[in-house]
Write an enzyme that holds these catalytic residues in place. Structure first.
Site, PDB file in Angstrom:
ATOM      1  N   CYS A  96       0.027   4.793   1.733  1.00 18.61           N
ATOM      2  CA  CYS A  96       0.769   3.546   1.768  1.00 18.61           C
ATOM      3  C   CYS A  96      -0.144   2.472   2.294  1.00 18.61           C
ATOM      4  O   CYS A  96      -0.039   2.095   3.453  1.00 18.61           O
ATOM      5  CB  CYS A  96       1.960   3.660   2.708  1.00 18.61           C
ATOM      6  SG  CYS A  96       3.485   3.538   1.847  1.00 18.61           S
ATOM      7  N   VAL A  97      -1.063   2.021   1.476  1.00 20.67           N
ATOM      8  CA  VAL A  97      -2.046   1.030   1.919  1.00 20.67           C
ATOM      9  C   VAL A  97      -1.509   0.176   3.036  1.00 20.67           C
ATOM     10  O   VAL A  97      -0.516  -0.454   2.860  1.00 20.67           O
ATOM     11  CB  VAL A  97      -2.391   0.065   0.787  1.00 20.67           C
ATOM     12  CG1 VAL A  97      -3.347  -0.969   1.310  1.00 20.67           C
ATOM     13  CG2 VAL A  97      -2.985   0.788  -0.347  1.00 20.67           C
TER      14      VAL A  97
END
Lengths: 97, 415
Positions: A96-97
């Site tokens: 989840c950048v």
């Protein structure tokens, strides 16, 4: 062994191709023998994925399934999030950048 | 009857939404209220530079950033009652709404890691995502005479996920400038299996860390901080010693979100990832870092998604189907030290790629490449933020990501 679809890293890409028996084989591949404790985590991941749309994080598993993170590390040594997802036939959890 | 739109939080997303909707909704029919704990709006991207001496223009009064006709209420939200359509504040006030926008962001929570808060907090253990923390760290860096500096991320997701890397690059350059680089050991500790989350950018940034002789410790999930021994301890019993720890604590959404039954395990509001409508209640939306979108928690996302949200909201209150789709577009300048920076641009489906931005071959900015222009771009952004962006004016960057100017590297990305 039946034929299943996997990605480059060996993670299953089709949710419905997963079976209990396959989970045992996948676990054996990474040196894990499944006990009831392992199954509790895997069952949670399998049930959570369709509604949540993402592979559960360690925090989500510990909060919602009541398995402490420490125990997840004992059950799936090294990289528990990745190993659990692999055995449960789900995509690798996203950073989840 | 006046319709009541209540926006919780006056940060980037809350301000943009309030200003855009104030322009588009009739003053005779709509009352728009923003509720926030603090009078001042903090320019969060500026915090990164504070530990290294930057300090100007971080705070401005919220009232001046909101259009006339937007009410501002200073107070802290205790809970939301979706049944009664009301918001209760800690001072006892109750505010009714017809439509609610949750824009309370995400906050560092050092209280969530055993041993992090205590007598050593802001002495040998620091953070830079808060105003007070960034200034305390500045003192600590000024007085640092050498030893092991550990930059550490507790867990994803965090807001501005490249900031810990940027901090590390800037710290490395800072010690070089002070001619003490050889007395400092720099270690970057991450719960991820690489420098960054997305493969191409991770390889590129990982190489920058290598070149600068920064050790990377991956897959490290901290269980506790032993502040007396100055050691990080992981769930699988690994230990990392530090002289100075710069940690990024666990990030969580606002407590009232969880207390009101509107949040997930980290108090983020589960929303439809294209429309930002709450999955629990159709009259509640969550914009910016407060929602659970599977993309970066960053100002760029807050800004791009707010534009899409506004169009959808106008359709929703008019009783027609919402037709606008947010694609997860994010872009960030990444400071790499020595007055250079790089730029990444991506969305739900496309990882950061090399190329030019925003105009294909013309640029003027380069993607995934260290240039001075990208550093100046980051500094120039401050003016854009305070003026056209928060006012809700159109910017030359579209909210949808474009593939123009991007290319997939055949193999390795070469700096």
């Amino acid at each position: 062994m039946t034929t299943v679809h996997v990605d480059a890293e060996g993670f299953l890409t089709e949710y419905d191709e997963w079976t209990d028996e396959l989970a045992g084989q996948l676990a054996a591949r990474i040196g894990i023998e499944l006990t009831d404790e392992h199954w509790k985590a895997i069952r949670f991941l399998r049930a959570d994925y369709p509604t949540h749309g993402e592979t559960a994080t360690l925090r989500r598993v510990s909060t919602l399934a009541g398995i402490p993170v420490k125990q997840l590390f004992a059950l799936f040594p090294g990289k528990p999030a990745k190993k659990m997802a692999y055995i449960a036939g789900l995509p690798k959890p996203r950073g989840c950048v | 009857m006046m319709k009541r739109l209540v926006i919780l939080g006056g940060g980037t997303a809350g301000t943009v939404v309030a200003n855009k909707l104030r322009r588009r909704l009739s003053l005779d029919e709509w009352r728009i209220t923003v509720i926030d704990r603090q009078r001042d709006h903090l320019y969060q991207p500026g915090l990164l530079f504070v530990p290294f001496g930057g300090r100007e223009d971080l705070l401005r009064p919220r009232r001046r950033l909101l259009r006339n006709g937007v009410q501002l209420l200073i107070g802290e939200v205790a809970s939301v009652d979706p049944e009664r359509k009301s918001v209760r504040l800690f001072d006892g006030d109750v505010v009714g709404y017809d439509y609610l926008v949750i824009a309370t962001g995400t906050s560092p929570r050092p209280d969530q890691t055993p041993g992090m808060l205590g007598p050593q907090w802001r002495r040998s253990i620091h953070d830079f995502y808060t105003y007070d923390g960034a200034f305390a760290l500045r003192e600590a860096l000024q007085g640092f005479t050498g030893g092991r500096l550990v930059v550490h991320v507790v867990e994803q997701p965090i807001k501005c996920p490249v900031a810990p890397l940027e901090f590390t690059f800037l710290a490395e350059a800072f010690f070089r400038r002070r001619e003490m680089r050889d007395q400092v050991e720099l270690v970057y500790v991450t719960p991820l299996d690489g420098a960054f989350t997305k493969p191409i950018a991770s390889r590129y940034l990982g190489r920058l860390l290598d070149e600068r002789k920064i050790t990377v410790e991956t897959d490290f999930l901290v269980e506790r901080v032993d502040a007396e021994r100055k050691t990080l301890v992981s769930y699988d019993e690994r230990e990392i010693d530090y002289d100075l720890l710069v940690t990024v604590p666990l990030n969580m959404g606002a407590d009232f979100v969880g207390a009101s039954g509107l949040g997930d395990e980290l108090n983020y509001v589960p929303v439809d990832k294209h429309t930002l409508q709450s999955k629990a209640n159709p009259d509640i939306f969550a914009v910016g870092d407060a929602n659970d979108l599977p993309t970066s928690k960053a100002g760029s996302v807050a800004h791009f998604s707010s534009e899409v949200f506004v169009e959808n909201f106008l359709q929703y209150v008019a009783g027609v189907a919402m037709t606008h789709r947010f694609d997860g577009h994010a872009n960030c300048f990444v400071e790499t030290g020595d007055g250079k920076g790089l730029l990444i641009d991506f969305n739900y489906d496309t990882e950061p790629l090399p190329g030019r931005f925003p105009l294909g071959r013309l640029g003027p900015l380069s993607l995934l490449r260290e240039t001075k222009a990208n550093h100046w771009g980051k500094l120039a952004f401050r003016w854009i933020y305070w003026h056209p962006l928060l006012r809700g004016r159109r910017l030359p960057v579209p909210s949808r990501m474009s593939m123009s100017g991007k290319h997939r590297p055949d193999e390795e990305v070469r700096p």
